[in-house]
Design a protein around this motif. Structure first.
Motif, mmCIF file in Angstrom:
data_model
loop_
_atom_site.group_PDB
_atom_site.id
_atom_site.type_symbol
_atom_site.label_atom_id
_atom_site.label_comp_id
_atom_site.label_asym_id
_atom_site.label_seq_id
_atom_site.Cartn_x
_atom_site.Cartn_y
_atom_site.Cartn_z
ATOM 1 N N ALA A 293 0.804 -1.227 0.000
ATOM 2 C CA ALA A 293 0.000 0.000 0.000
ATOM 3 C C ALA A 293 0.837 1.278 0.000
ATOM 4 O O ALA A 293 0.490 2.244 -0.690
ATOM 5 C CB ALA A 293 -0.965 -0.008 1.183
ATOM 6 N N PRO A 294 1.956 1.360 0.745
ATOM 7 C CA PRO A 294 2.735 2.604 0.750
ATOM 8 C C PRO A 294 3.288 2.943 -0.626
ATOM 9 O O PRO A 294 3.553 2.055 -1.444
ATOM 10 C CB PRO A 294 3.870 2.298 1.740
ATOM 11 C CG PRO A 294 3.363 1.193 2.586
ATOM 12 C CD PRO A 294 2.500 0.363 1.689
ATOM 13 N N SER A 295 3.468 4.228 -0.866
ATOM 14 C CA SER A 295 4.031 4.683 -2.136
ATOM 15 C C SER A 295 5.541 4.494 -2.148
ATOM 16 O O SER A 295 6.201 4.524 -1.103
ATOM 17 C CB SER A 295 3.717 6.168 -2.355
ATOM 18 O OG SER A 295 2.324 6.371 -2.422
ATOM 19 N N LEU A 312 7.403 -3.987 -13.337
ATOM 20 C CA LEU A 312 8.555 -3.836 -12.448
ATOM 21 C C LEU A 312 8.256 -2.879 -11.295
ATOM 22 O O LEU A 312 8.862 -2.994 -10.212
ATOM 23 C CB LEU A 312 9.775 -3.364 -13.250
ATOM 24 C CG LEU A 312 10.375 -4.446 -14.167
ATOM 25 C CD1 LEU A 312 11.481 -3.854 -15.046
ATOM 26 C CD2 LEU A 312 10.911 -5.625 -13.359
ATOM 27 N N ARG A 313 7.341 -1.954 -11.485
ATOM 28 C CA ARG A 313 6.913 -1.111 -10.359
ATOM 29 C C ARG A 313 6.272 -1.981 -9.268
ATOM 30 O O ARG A 313 6.534 -1.789 -8.077
ATOM 31 C CB ARG A 313 5.920 -0.058 -10.827
ATOM 32 C CG ARG A 313 5.301 0.739 -9.651
ATOM 33 C CD ARG A 313 4.528 1.956 -10.131
ATOM 34 N NE ARG A 313 3.559 1.622 -11.145
ATOM 35 C CZ ARG A 313 3.067 2.510 -12.016
ATOM 36 N NH1 ARG A 313 3.472 3.764 -11.987
ATOM 37 N NH2 ARG A 313 2.159 2.140 -12.900
ATOM 38 N N GLN A 314 5.449 -2.945 -9.691
ATOM 39 C CA GLN A 314 4.817 -3.816 -8.710
ATOM 40 C C GLN A 314 5.858 -4.682 -7.994
ATOM 41 O O GLN A 314 5.756 -4.933 -6.797
ATOM 42 C CB GLN A 314 3.769 -4.697 -9.401
ATOM 43 C CG GLN A 314 2.867 -5.455 -8.448
ATOM 44 C CD GLN A 314 2.078 -4.556 -7.520
ATOM 45 O OE1 GLN A 314 1.901 -4.889 -6.334
ATOM 46 N NE2 GLN A 314 1.614 -3.418 -8.012
ATOM 47 N N VAL A 315 6.879 -5.114 -8.727
ATOM 48 C CA VAL A 315 7.971 -5.865 -8.094
ATOM 49 C C VAL A 315 8.666 -4.992 -7.056
ATOM 50 O O VAL A 315 8.946 -5.438 -5.931
ATOM 51 C CB VAL A 315 8.976 -6.354 -9.155
ATOM 52 C CG1 VAL A 315 10.209 -6.975 -8.489
ATOM 53 C CG2 VAL A 315 8.321 -7.368 -10.087
ATOM 54 N N ALA A 316 8.945 -3.742 -7.426
ATOM 55 C CA ALA A 316 9.616 -2.832 -6.494
ATOM 56 C C ALA A 316 8.781 -2.610 -5.235
ATOM 57 O O ALA A 316 9.312 -2.541 -4.118
ATOM 58 C CB ALA A 316 9.907 -1.499 -7.188
ATOM 59 N N LYS A 317 7.462 -2.511 -5.395
ATOM 60 C CA LYS A 317 6.596 -2.310 -4.228
ATOM 61 C C LYS A 317 6.597 -3.544 -3.331
ATOM 62 O O LYS A 317 6.592 -3.430 -2.095
ATOM 63 C CB LYS A 317 5.168 -1.972 -4.685
ATOM 64 C CG LYS A 317 5.063 -0.645 -5.420
ATOM 65 C CD LYS A 317 3.628 -0.209 -5.619
ATOM 66 C CE LYS A 317 3.054 0.344 -4.343
ATOM 67 N NZ LYS A 317 1.717 0.950 -4.532
ATOM 68 N N MET A 320 9.837 -3.497 -1.476
ATOM 69 C CA MET A 320 9.783 -2.503 -0.402
ATOM 70 C C MET A 320 8.975 -3.033 0.776
ATOM 71 O O MET A 320 9.291 -2.745 1.936
ATOM 72 C CB MET A 320 9.175 -1.200 -0.927
ATOM 73 C CG MET A 320 9.213 -0.063 0.092
ATOM 74 S SD MET A 320 8.595 1.517 -0.566
ATOM 75 C CE MET A 320 6.861 1.141 -0.779
ATOM 76 N N GLY A 321 7.932 -3.825 0.503
ATOM 77 C CA GLY A 321 7.090 -4.362 1.576
ATOM 78 C C GLY A 321 7.542 -5.707 2.108
ATOM 79 O O GLY A 321 6.762 -6.408 2.763
ATOM 80 N N ARG A 322 8.791 -6.080 1.841
ATOM 81 C CA ARG A 322 9.280 -7.404 2.236
ATOM 82 C C ARG A 322 9.192 -7.661 3.733
ATOM 83 O O ARG A 322 9.010 -8.794 4.162
ATOM 84 C CB ARG A 322 10.719 -7.593 1.750
ATOM 85 C CG ARG A 322 11.713 -6.624 2.405
ATOM 86 C CD ARG A 322 13.058 -6.618 1.665
ATOM 87 N NE ARG A 322 14.014 -5.699 2.290
ATOM 88 C CZ ARG A 322 14.044 -4.403 2.091
ATOM 89 N NH1 ARG A 322 13.145 -3.844 1.283
ATOM 90 N NH2 ARG A 322 14.937 -3.640 2.681
ATOM 91 N N TRP A 364 16.199 -0.109 -11.785
ATOM 92 C CA TRP A 364 17.488 0.069 -11.111
ATOM 93 C C TRP A 364 17.466 1.299 -10.206
ATOM 94 O O TRP A 364 17.919 1.245 -9.054
ATOM 95 C CB TRP A 364 18.614 0.202 -12.143
ATOM 96 C CG TRP A 364 19.942 0.510 -11.508
ATOM 97 C CD1 TRP A 364 20.566 1.716 -11.458
ATOM 98 C CD2 TRP A 364 20.784 -0.407 -10.798
ATOM 99 N NE1 TRP A 364 21.753 1.634 -10.772
ATOM 100 C CE2 TRP A 364 21.911 0.332 -10.353
ATOM 101 C CE3 TRP A 364 20.698 -1.756 -10.500
ATOM 102 C CZ2 TRP A 364 22.944 -0.261 -9.625
ATOM 103 C CZ3 TRP A 364 21.729 -2.353 -9.769
ATOM 104 C CH2 TRP A 364 22.832 -1.604 -9.335
ATOM 105 N N ARG A 365 16.914 2.407 -10.693
ATOM 106 C CA ARG A 365 16.861 3.614 -9.859
ATOM 107 C C ARG A 365 15.991 3.385 -8.627
ATOM 108 O O ARG A 365 16.294 3.890 -7.537
ATOM 109 C CB ARG A 365 16.350 4.798 -10.690
ATOM 110 C CG ARG A 365 17.371 5.323 -11.686
ATOM 111 C CD ARG A 365 16.931 6.614 -12.342
ATOM 112 N NE ARG A 365 15.842 6.404 -13.287
ATOM 113 C CZ ARG A 365 16.023 6.055 -14.555
ATOM 114 N NH1 ARG A 365 17.237 5.854 -15.030
ATOM 115 N NH2 ARG A 365 14.988 5.906 -15.369
ATOM 116 N N ALA A 366 14.912 2.619 -8.768
ATOM 117 C CA ALA A 366 14.063 2.308 -7.612
ATOM 118 C C ALA A 366 14.824 1.473 -6.590
ATOM 119 O O ALA A 366 14.727 1.715 -5.373
ATOM 120 C CB ALA A 366 12.802 1.578 -8.065
ATOM 121 N N LEU A 367 15.595 0.499 -7.063
ATOM 122 C CA LEU A 367 16.379 -0.333 -6.146
ATOM 123 C C LEU A 367 17.407 0.517 -5.391
ATOM 124 O O LEU A 367 17.635 0.319 -4.190
ATOM 125 C CB LEU A 367 17.093 -1.456 -6.907
ATOM 126 C CG LEU A 367 16.214 -2.524 -7.569
ATOM 127 C CD1 LEU A 367 17.085 -3.532 -8.302
ATOM 128 C CD2 LEU A 367 15.328 -3.229 -6.540
#
Length: 489
Positions: A293-295, A312-317, A320-322, A364-367
């Motif tokens: 849920a968080p941005s 890949l945005r969904q993967v990044a989210k 982040m929520g791991r 990559w920038r998100a990581l």
């Protein structure tokens, strides 16, 4: 009478064991259970997390234009660029616009990344990406076209077939057809590293797949979202709201009914099992929805109009929520189709590879923003490579192809495996390139097992259990004694 019963019991026991051993699925289950004591990797240190992301380019990417020779000699020609142009004909990329890269392990040679992929080239030169050359499905090493013609080596089923090769890239068992993938088998072995199991260790952002299907579970499928940036994530139960919706009497009534139904206990085994599955699914949705849920951080932006960027945005989210997912090890599956370019190869790749490059650059920038780039590895896969020769307007199905890996733990700025000669054999006369089986269909010099073993070992599969994930790995290297390729520490 007692002797008769004892004999009968022995007979039934022997018959049962024989039957089980003849059923591959049950035999796999037994093997996994027997291997449990050696399969459990040493517990990760506090705070450790690792994930792999499979980017599947469905259709068969023409990867000898993804990574092509730029300067220096090949094993069969003094100028590898000239050899490339001669073999590719009207499929050869012009020198202008190519993004030259300088691998540290190919002395005297440089290579080029496709003009549409500046982010990949930059990450390679920065040491965060590497290529794995001429990878393909193999049961055992095949060294020349004579072995193929004589069928003196076991060859993958359905070579050059989309359906067979997609399955084999996802199972790494080219000698038989199976619905169990190598990431699924890996999950069967190491999923207990994750303290919480409400959401599968394997998450797909492109529906169900063979790659992540295991014996004891399957992928957790989520949505990438829409072009306008809305949606995405786990799919809720229609008409259900865990909270109270003051504006909807119907939703409240339906949700209360569902809660009541899920709380029921059933004496009938099938009913009770089905009910438990529904409860597990609802719990998984609640956990995944809360975790994602968080941005993302403001600098971690993804392009809504790019379908791979949305995945890949969904993967990044999820990464982040791991913490909320209680995930220590994860695999992700994303996919982009449309790579079967029998015509208009150059024009199609120009735009499609640009979309891939944009998406992996954003990922990559998100990581980096999440400060987790060293704990995530993205790798590519595809049905097969394509012919070096042109069919006049495009290229056709082939065998070996080139792939890239991206991540802070990757031993970057290198080309792993053997980049092959791109020489074509003449229709008659002296053989020039033993790897060319005709029209530039190249025998792989790196097996999928070697490629995948790097990822499996890095994720936590012990060398002694690697054969349970990749049954043919021992045909190419000795797990525990020698490493496969070396692109991950």
């Amino acid at each position: 009478m007692k002797a008769h019963n004892a004999s009968r019991r022995r007979f039934l026991g022997q018959a049962s064991c024989s039957a089980v051993s003849s059923i591959p699925l049950l035999n796999t289950l037994l093997n996994l259970r027997l291997a449990s004591s050696i399969a459990n990797a040493a517990p990760p240190v506090a705070g450790e997390y690792r994930a792999i992301v499979c980017l599947f380019l469905s259709g068969g990417n023409d990867s000898f234009n993804l990574l092509s020779p730029y300067s220096g000699p090949s094993s069969t020609h003094a100028n590898s660029r000239t050899e490339y142009v001669n073999s590719r004909g009207n499929l050869a990329l012009p020198l202008t616009g190519l993004r030259e890269i300088h691998p540290t392990n190919t002395p005297g040679r440089t290579f080029a990344v496709h003009p549409s992929m500046p982010n990949l080239a930059a990450r390679f030169e920065a040491g965060d990406a590497a290529f794995v050359a001429n990878v393909g499905t193999l049961i055992e090493p095949v060294f020349n076209r004579g072995e193929v013609i004589a069928a003196s080596k076991r060859l993958p089923l359905g070579l050059y077939s989309h359906s067979d090769q997609i399955e084999q890239w996802q199972t790494s068992v080219p000698q038989s057809r199976t619905g169990i993938g190598w990431a699924g088998r890996m999950m069967d072995l190491i999923k207990d590293i994750n303290p919480g199991q409400a959401v599968s260790m394997n998450i797909s952002v492109d529906g169900s797949n063979v790659f992540q299907s295991g014996v004891t579970g399957a992928e957790y499928a989520v949505n990438a979202g829409y072009n306008d940036g809305s949606g995405g994530g786990a799919t809720p139960l229609t008409g259900y709201n865990a909270g109270y919706d003051v504006n909807s009497t119907f939703t409240n009534a339906a949700s209360t009914a569902v809660d009541s139904m899920l709380a029921q206990q059933y004496s009938h085994l099938l009913q009770d099992t089905f009910q438990k599955k529904r409860r597990v699914a609802q719990d998984a949705y609640a956990m995944y929805a809360a975790a994602t849920a968080p941005s993302l951080p403001p600098a971690a932006t993804f392009t809504n109009g790019n379908p791979l960027s949305r995945q890949l945005r969904q993967v990044a989210k999820a990464i982040m929520g791991r913490g909320q997912l209680q995930a220590v090890r994860q695999t992700f599956f994303v996919q982009l189709g449309g790579w079967d370019h029998h015509s208009e190869t150059l024009a199609s790749q120009l735009s499609m590879l640009a979309g891939v490059d944009q998406a992996i650059g954003e990922f990559w920038r998100a990581l980096v923003e999440l400060q987790i780039q060293d704990q995530v590895v993205l790798f590519t896969a595809s049905d097969f490579g394509r012919t070096l020769t042109s069919n006049d307007r495009g290229s056709d199905h082939a065998w070996g192809g080139n792939h890239f890996v991206l991540g802070g733990s990757v031993g970057g700025r290198k080309i792993y495996g053997q980049y092959p000669s791109l020489a074509l054999n003449p229709d008659s006369g002296t053989e020039i390139n033993p790897l060319d089986t005709g029209r530039g269909r190249l025998i792989p010099t790196t097996s999928c097992d070697e490629y995948f073993a790097e990822l499996a070992l890095w994720l936590g599969v012990p060398p002694s259990s690697l054969h349970l994930v990749l049954p043919n790995a021992g045909n190419f290297f000795t797990p525990g004694a020698t490493g496969p390729l070396g692109f991950l520490a």
